[in-house]
Design an enzyme around this catalytic site. Structure first.
Site: not given
Ligand code: URA
Length: 221
Positions: A114, A118, A212, A215
């Site tokens: 991102r 913008t 995530d 991660d």
């Molecule tokens: N990316 C991720 O790793 N988890 C989410 O919930 C959304 C995007």
């Protein structure tokens, strides 16, 4: 009709068969108590199922072979060449699953983030096979939330000459908003997913989701 209903009934949205095996695998990777080793192992199993399912959408031609019984067998052979494109960074976790099924497959990479100014998804890096315009593309990203990065990535593929109806978006979990945005923006693209979740939160995480993915897979949390 809600976005969830629209996506789940959509002709170009394909969920893996919702078997108890798949549900068991997804329960393990969604569990916040699951340790990294198990998260990687069970995610890889789901990714393998997804790649195998994705191959079902490739064209085939009739092919007859002779079995060791000297009897002809009328089968099929894949027609057309494929490649993978992973959306960095989480999509890279799906590359090995593709290589396990398609030996020496070419894999491109795209990095989209991102733009702080913008708030729009911006392309930072892409490296694609030279002949990608002649190939079917398995586009790899495990989590589809708003669809912003995935949509931008499909635009990058289109600029490289890839035909939209040759793009198969392969992902583990998608939010209805993101899946619907992709299906409406690209009227020929197909999505293959393991599970369709309920929604996204204010931080754009999928709910119930699994947190995530990058991660947890790469051990950076
Ligand atoms: N990316 C991720 O790793 N988890 C989410 O919930 C959304 C995007």
């Amino acid at each position: 009709m809600s976005a969830y209903e629209k996506v789940s009934q959509h002709s170009r949205f394909h969920l893996l068969p919702q078997t108890n095996q798949l549900k068991g695998l997804m329960t393990i990777i969604r569990d916040k108590k699951t340790k990294r080793g198990d998260f990687v192992f069970y995610s890889d199993r789901v990714i393998r199922l997804l790649v195998e399912e994705g191959l079902n959408y490739l064209p085939v031609v009739e092919k007859t072979v002779t079995t060791p019984m000297d009897v002809p067998f009328k089968g099929v052979a894949f027609e057309g060449r494929i490649c993978g494109v992973s959306i960095m960074r989480a999509g890279e976790s799906m590359e090995q699953g593709l290589r396990d099924v398609c030996t020496s497959v070419r894999i491109g990479k795209v990095l989209i983030q991102r733009d702080e100014r913008t708030a729009q998804p911006k392309l930072y890096y892409s490296k694609l096979p030279n002949d990608i315009a002649d190939r079917w593309v398995l586009l790899l990203d495990p989590m589809l939330a708003t669809g912003g990065s995935a949509i931008k990535c499909v635009e990058v593929l289109q600029e490289a000459g890839v035909k939209e109806d040759r793009i198969l978006f392969i992902n583990l979990i998608c939010a209805p908003e993101g899946a619907l945005a992709m299906l409406e923006r690209f009227p020929k693209l197909q999505i293959i997913s393991a599970e369709l979740d309920e929604s996204i939160d204010e931080q754009k995480f999928i709910l119930p989701g699994l947190g995530d993915f990058g991660d947890r897979y790469f051990g950076t949390d």
